[in-house]
Enzyme design. Structure first.
Site, mmCIF file in Angstrom:
data_model
loop_
_atom_site.group_PDB
_atom_site.id
_atom_site.type_symbol
_atom_site.label_atom_id
_atom_site.label_comp_id
_atom_site.label_asym_id
_atom_site.label_seq_id
_atom_site.Cartn_x
_atom_site.Cartn_y
_atom_site.Cartn_z
ATOM 1 N N LYS A 107 0.858 -1.193 0.000
ATOM 2 C CA LYS A 107 0.000 0.000 0.000
ATOM 3 C C LYS A 107 0.888 1.234 0.000
ATOM 4 C CE LYS A 107 -4.507 0.772 0.273
ATOM 5 N NZ LYS A 107 -5.568 -0.201 -0.051
ATOM 6 N N GLY A 219 -20.373 6.499 3.234
ATOM 7 C CA GLY A 219 -19.451 6.816 2.146
ATOM 8 C C GLY A 219 -20.242 6.926 0.855
ATOM 9 N N GLY A 221 -18.249 7.445 -2.233
ATOM 10 C CA GLY A 221 -17.189 7.472 -3.244
ATOM 11 C C GLY A 221 -17.371 6.315 -4.203
HETATM 12 N N1 GLU Z 1 -7.180 0.089 -3.284
HETATM 13 C C1 GLU Z 1 -7.980 -1.056 -3.554
HETATM 14 C C2 GLU Z 1 -8.081 -1.948 -2.325
HETATM 15 O O1 GLU Z 1 -7.963 -1.501 -1.197
HETATM 16 C C3 GLU Z 1 -7.558 -1.789 -4.815
HETATM 17 C C4 GLU Z 1 -6.166 -2.316 -4.818
HETATM 18 C C5 GLU Z 1 -5.693 -2.810 -6.180
HETATM 19 O O2 GLU Z 1 -6.469 -2.866 -7.119
HETATM 20 O O3 GLU Z 1 -4.531 -3.163 -6.246
HETATM 21 O O4 GLU Z 1 -8.377 -3.106 -2.416
#
Ligand code: GLU
Length: 428
Positions: A107, A219, A221
C-alpha cells in the site's frame, strides 16, 4: 485514520495474532507476517501553482510478496499515517490470498489534501511519488492502484512518469488505468459490484430475498456508488447515505425513507463523493448526524468510507433490524465493535473479502495487459462474479464447518495460504 486512541496497524496485528494463535503458527512465521517486509518513506517536493515549493511526505509499504508481486492502492489523504499504510498493506496480503490471485500485499500514500491541490499540482505529486520509488516498484515487484481520493487519472500520470524514466512501455506497472490506455472495462465498478456479489450470496444463505431488503451506506465514493447501483438493480432499497462535508469538516447522513435514487444524488455530488448538503435538503432528504447511518431501521449496513467507523463508542447504536454488515472500506470495524456484533449474531462479510473485487479486477487488468487483448465489460464482470462468489463460499463453508464467524474463517484461509507460500519458499 490513526489517532492516539486508534491505531490501524495495531488493529491489523491484533486480528492477525488471534488467528495465528488459532492456527498454531510457529513463532518465525508469526514474526514474519505480523510486520511488513519493507517500507519506504520519502519526501516529494513540488512547485505549487503560486511559484512556491512545498514538500509532501510519501510512503510505500510492502507487506508480503510470497504469493506474487505486492499489490495495493495509493491513498491521498490529509490524515494519512505510516501506521495506516502498514495496516492497509497487511490487509492487501490477506485480500489477494482470500480470493486466490497470484499477488502479495502493499500500500502507498501521500499526506495531502487533494481538495486544496490543483490538477497540475496533483500531477506533479504523482510524478514525484513515482520518481522516489521507481526502483522498488514495477510489474514484477509491486504494482500500485487507486485508493481513497486517487483515480485513473492519477494512475496514468504515474505510469507515464515510469515509462518516461525507463524509456519503455510497462502497462503492468500500475492498475486502475483509464480504459483505452491499458485499463480494464469494469474496473471502476469492480469493488462496489464485488461487494454486492458477496452480499447477494450471504442473503441467499440466510434465506432472505435481496429485493425485500433495505440498506444504509457510509461513504459515497467509488465503492459506495457502485455498490448502491448493483444493490438497487437487484431490487434492494437504499434509505440512507452518509458522507463527508468538506465545508463543515464533518460527516452528515442523508436519508430518504421511501428509497434513494442514485442518479439525482450523483448529480449533486462532487468527484470526492461529497454530497452538496443544501441541495440534498432542498430535494427532500432528511439531513442527519454523521453517525446516524448506523442506527437506521435497515437490514444491511455497508460501511464504505474509512477505517475505525464502527467502534466501541458507537457499536451499541447499530439498528435493531440489521442482519448483515458488508464491509466496503478497509478496517471499518474495530475488534471491540466486532465482539458486540458477534454477540448480536449479525452476519459480517469482512472487508478483505467483501471489497476484494477491486484487486481481483486489477489482476484481470494485468492479465489483459499481458496478452494485449481486452475483454468486454460483460466478460470481466462475469469472471469477477465467479471469483467473488467462489471466494465467499470457500469462506462460508469453512465458517459453517468449524462454527466460525466469516471474518475468522476468511483470515484462516488467507493466512494459511500466505504462511504456506513462505514455508515452501524456505523463508521460515
Ligand atoms: N485500493 C484497492 C483496495 O484496497 C484496490 C487495490 C488494487 O487494485 O490493487 O483493495
Amino acid at each position: 485514520m490513526a489517532s492516539e486512541a486508534f491505531n490501524p496497524f495495531r488493529m491489523a496485528q491484533q486480528q492477525f495474532d488471534s488467528i495465528a494463535e488459532k492456527l498454531g503458527l510457529d513463532d518465525a512465521t508469526r514474526d514474519l507476517l505480523r510486520t511488513p517486509d519493507r517500507e519506504f518513506h520519502f519526501s516529494i517536493p513540488i512547485r505549487m501553482d503560486d511559484g512556491s515549493f512545498k514538500v509532501f511526505r510519501g510512503f510505500r509499504v510492502q507487506h508480503n510478496d510470497a504469493r506474487g508481486p505486492c499489490k495495493g492502492g495509493i491513498r491521498f489523504h490529509p490524515q494519512e499515517t505510516i501506521d495506516t499504510v502498514r495496516a492497509l498493506s497487511m490487509w492487501m496480503t490477506w485480500k489477494t490470498a482470500v480470493v486466490d490471485v497470484p499477488l502479495g500485499g502493499g500500500k502507498g500514500g501521500v499526506i495531502c489534501d487533494p481538495h486544496n491541490l490543483s490538477q497540475r499540482e496533483q500531477e506533479a505529486l504523482c510524478r514525484g511519488w513515482v520518481r522516489q520509488i521507481a526502483e522498488n516498484v514495477g510489474p514484477f515487484q509491486d504494482v500500485p492502484a487507486p485508493d481513497v481520493m486517487t483515480s485513473s487519472q492519477h494512475m496514468i500520470w504515474m505510469l507515464d512518469e515510469y515509462e518516461r524514466m525507463t524509456g519503455k512501455k510497462y502497462p503492468g506497472f500500475i492498475t486502475g488505468k483509464p480504459v483505452g490506455l491499458g485499463g480494464s472495462l469494469g474496473r471502476t465498478e469492480a469493488t462496489g459490484y464485488g461487494l454486492v456479489y458477496t452480499l447477494r450470496e450471504a442473503l441467499k444463505e440466510l434465506g432472505i430475498n435481496i429485493a425485500d431488503t433495505s440498506a444504509s451506506v457510509q461513504g459515497f465514493g467509488n465503492v459506495a456508488q457502485y455498490a448502491i447501483d448493483l444493490y438497487r438493480s437487484y431490487g434492494g432499497k437504499v434509505v440512507a447515505v452518509a458522507c463527508w462535508d468538506q465545508k463543515e469538516q464533518k460527516a452528515f447522513t442523508y436519508r430518504k425513507r421511501e428509497g434513494i435514487d442514485l442518479k439525482p444524488l450523483l448529480a449533486i455530488t462532487n468527484k470526492y463523493g461529497e454530497i452538496d448538503r443544501e441541495k440534498a435538503a432542498a430535494s427532500g432528504f432528511d439531513v442527519l448526524d454523521g453517525e446516524a447511518w448506523l442506527s437506521q431501521d435497515v437490514d444491511v449496513l455497508i460501511p464504505a468510507a474509512l477505517e475505525n467507523q464502527i467502534n466501541a463508542a458507537n457499536a451499541a447504536t447499530i439498528g435493531a433490524k440489521v442482519k448483515v454488515i458488508a464491509e466496503g472500506a478497509n478496517g471499518p470495524t474495530t475488534p471491540e465493535a466486532d465482539s458486540v456484533i458477534r454477540e448480536r449474531g449479525i452476519h459480517v462479510i469482512p472487508d478483505f473479502l467483501a471489497n476484494a473485487g477491486g484487486v481481483t479486477c486489477s489482476y484481470f487488468e494485468q492479465v489483459q495487459c499481458n496478452m494485449n487483448y481486452f475483454w468486454t465489460r460483460d466478460e470481466v464482470l462475469s469472471k469477477l462474479d465467479t471469483k467473488m462468489t467462489d471466494a465467499y463460499y470457500a469462506v462460508s463453508d469453512l465458517a459453517n464447518r468449524r462454527n466460525l464467524v466469516l471474518r475468522d474463517a476468511a483470515y484462516m484461509i488467507a493466512i494459511s495460504r500466505v504462511a504456506e507460500a513462505c514455508k515452501m519458499r524456505g523463508w521460515v
